[in-house]
Design a protein around this motif. Structure first.
Motif, short mmCIF file in Angstrom:
data_model
loop_
_atom_site.label_atom_id
_atom_site.label_comp_id
_atom_site.label_asym_id
_atom_site.label_seq_id
_atom_site.Cartn_x
_atom_site.Cartn_y
_atom_site.Cartn_z
N GLY A 161 0.82 -1.22 0.00
CA GLY A 161 0.00 0.00 0.00
C GLY A 161 0.84 1.26 0.00
O GLY A 161 0.52 2.24 -0.70
N THR A 162 1.95 1.24 0.75
CA THR A 162 2.79 2.43 0.81
C THR A 162 3.54 2.65 -0.49
O THR A 162 3.73 3.79 -0.92
N VAL A 163 3.97 1.58 -1.14
CA VAL A 163 4.62 1.71 -2.45
C VAL A 163 3.68 2.40 -3.44
O VAL A 163 4.08 3.31 -4.17
N VAL A 164 2.42 1.97 -3.44
CA VAL A 164 1.44 2.60 -4.34
C VAL A 164 1.32 4.10 -4.03
O VAL A 164 1.34 4.95 -4.93
N LEU A 165 1.19 4.43 -2.74
CA LEU A 165 1.05 5.83 -2.35
C LEU A 165 2.26 6.66 -2.78
O LEU A 165 2.10 7.72 -3.41
N ILE A 166 3.47 6.18 -2.49
CA ILE A 166 4.66 6.98 -2.76
C ILE A 166 4.94 7.09 -4.25
O ILE A 166 5.29 8.17 -4.75
N ILE A 167 4.77 6.00 -4.98
CA ILE A 167 4.95 6.07 -6.43
C ILE A 167 3.97 7.05 -7.05
O ILE A 167 4.30 7.83 -7.95
N ALA A 168 2.73 7.03 -6.56
CA ALA A 168 1.73 7.97 -7.07
C ALA A 168 2.15 9.41 -6.79
O ALA A 168 2.02 10.29 -7.65
N ALA A 186 -3.09 17.98 -4.12
CA ALA A 186 -3.76 17.50 -2.91
C ALA A 186 -4.98 16.64 -3.24
O ALA A 186 -5.19 15.60 -2.60
N LEU A 187 -5.76 17.05 -4.21
CA LEU A 187 -6.97 16.29 -4.54
C LEU A 187 -6.61 14.93 -5.12
O LEU A 187 -7.24 13.92 -4.79
N ILE A 188 -5.59 14.90 -6.00
CA ILE A 188 -5.16 13.63 -6.58
C ILE A 188 -4.70 12.69 -5.48
O ILE A 188 -5.06 11.51 -5.44
N THR A 189 -3.89 13.21 -4.57
CA THR A 189 -3.40 12.37 -3.48
C THR A 189 -4.54 11.86 -2.62
O THR A 189 -4.53 10.72 -2.15
N ALA A 190 -5.55 12.71 -2.38
CA ALA A 190 -6.70 12.30 -1.59
C ALA A 190 -7.38 11.09 -2.22
O ALA A 190 -7.72 10.12 -1.54
N PHE A 191 -7.56 11.12 -3.53
CA PHE A 191 -8.22 10.00 -4.19
C PHE A 191 -7.33 8.76 -4.26
O PHE A 191 -7.84 7.63 -4.27
N VAL A 192 -6.02 8.95 -4.31
CA VAL A 192 -5.11 7.80 -4.21
C VAL A 192 -5.28 7.12 -2.86
O VAL A 192 -5.35 5.88 -2.76
N VAL A 193 -5.38 7.92 -1.79
CA VAL A 193 -5.57 7.36 -0.45
C VAL A 193 -6.92 6.64 -0.36
O VAL A 193 -7.01 5.55 0.23
N GLY A 247 8.24 2.97 1.54
CA GLY A 247 8.74 4.25 1.06
C GLY A 247 10.11 4.13 0.42
O GLY A 247 10.38 4.74 -0.63
N ALA A 248 10.99 3.32 1.03
CA ALA A 248 12.33 3.13 0.48
C ALA A 248 12.27 2.40 -0.87
O ALA A 248 12.98 2.77 -1.83
N ILE A 249 11.41 1.37 -0.95
CA ILE A 249 11.27 0.64 -2.21
C ILE A 249 10.73 1.56 -3.31
O ILE A 249 11.23 1.54 -4.45
N ALA A 250 9.72 2.35 -2.98
CA ALA A 250 9.12 3.25 -3.96
C ALA A 250 10.13 4.26 -4.48
O ALA A 250 10.19 4.55 -5.68
N ALA A 251 10.94 4.82 -3.58
CA ALA A 251 11.97 5.78 -3.99
C ALA A 251 12.99 5.11 -4.90
O ALA A 251 13.43 5.69 -5.92
#
Length: 259
Positions: A161-168, A186-193, A247-251
């Motif tokens: 879940g965190t990889v999806v969030l950070i990559i987005a 902000a709105l895009i991130t809200a819908f990703v969450v 987060g580390a994997i996503a980065a």
């Protein structure tokens, strides 16, 4: 941006995030709440809008990381580590403040929910299991917990879940000159969450943010809630370590595939 701006922005932003996110959990969970039993859809959208509100408020001061996993990912991506402790300190403090404000806002509902009448009623199988694991009857308002207790699966779910969030975040252009989320995203991130909550939140409640889980869990342990039960510290490391790994994997993926 100055160290004081970062700390103040992250403290305020994360406090708002947890106030609104934890608030929707309280609204859906507690007796004498008008939104009781509104369901998972309400929780997912509540958290999404909480993120949007917190980002708009804190972005001008700190770039609106609001999440140690985001801060870690941006540090790996850009190589800037100097302000990481300041971001993390503000995020943890803000999460604790936000969780305390949820308790204040729903004080009467907490008292009503944990009356003797509620306790002597026939407990559900899920409540019995939670109690056996040391989780209190209102812990879910403050922090996350698994539906099926499996360390490998629970950790993997939080990482994914965190990889999806950070990559987005990184690929949607939501960082402002490397400093974090800009208000436009902000709105895009809200819908990703919201999407992560609906699609991946079922197994663990989708912490995807170490401060979001740890800060309120500490507050749950400290607050004078009647008959609150335990804070499930045996599980508490998973929603901290999992998102940091994610987060580390996503980065790393971003630097390899998109940089």
């Amino acid at each position: 941006m100055s160290s004081s701006d970062i700390f103040i922005g992250e403290t305020i932003g994360t406090a708002v995030l947890i106030l609104l996110g934890g608030g929707v959990c309280a609204a859906v969970t507690l007796k004498a709440s008008k939104a009781r039993n509104a369901g998972w859809l309400a929780i997912a959208f509540g958290w999404g809008f909480a993120v949007m509100t917190a980002v708009y408020i804190s972005a001008p001061l700190s770039g609106a990381h609001l999440n140690p996993a985001v801060t870690l990912a941006l540090a790996i991506k850009d190589g800037g580590w100097d302000n990481v402790p300041i971001y993390w300190a503000g995020q943890l403090l803000g999460a604790m403040i936000g969780a305390t404000l949820v308790w204040v806002a729903y004080y009467g509902q907490f008292q009503a929910h944990l009356t003797d009448e509620e306790i002597v009623g026939e407990p559900t199988a899920k409540a019995v299991e939670a109690e056996e694991k040391g989780a209190g009857p209102v812990l879910g308002i403050f922090s996350t917990g698994p539906e099926v207790r499996n360390v490998v699966q629970n950790l993997a779910t939080e990482i994914i879940g965190t990889v999806v969030l950070i990559i987005a975040i990184l690929t949607q252009g939501l960082n402002d000159k490397g400093n974090g989320l800009g208000t436009l995203g902000a709105l895009i991130t809200a819908f990703v969450v919201v999407s992560i909550g609906l699609s991946l939140g079922g197994p663990t409640g989708y912490a995807i943010n170490p401060a979001r889980d740890l800060g309120p869990r500490i507050v749950h342990a400290l607050l004078p809630l009647p008959n609150k039960g335990g804070s499930d510290w045996s599980y508490a490391w998973i929603p901290v370590v999992g998102p940091l790994i994610g987060g580390a994997i996503a980065a790393g993926l971003y630097n390899v595939a998109f940089a």
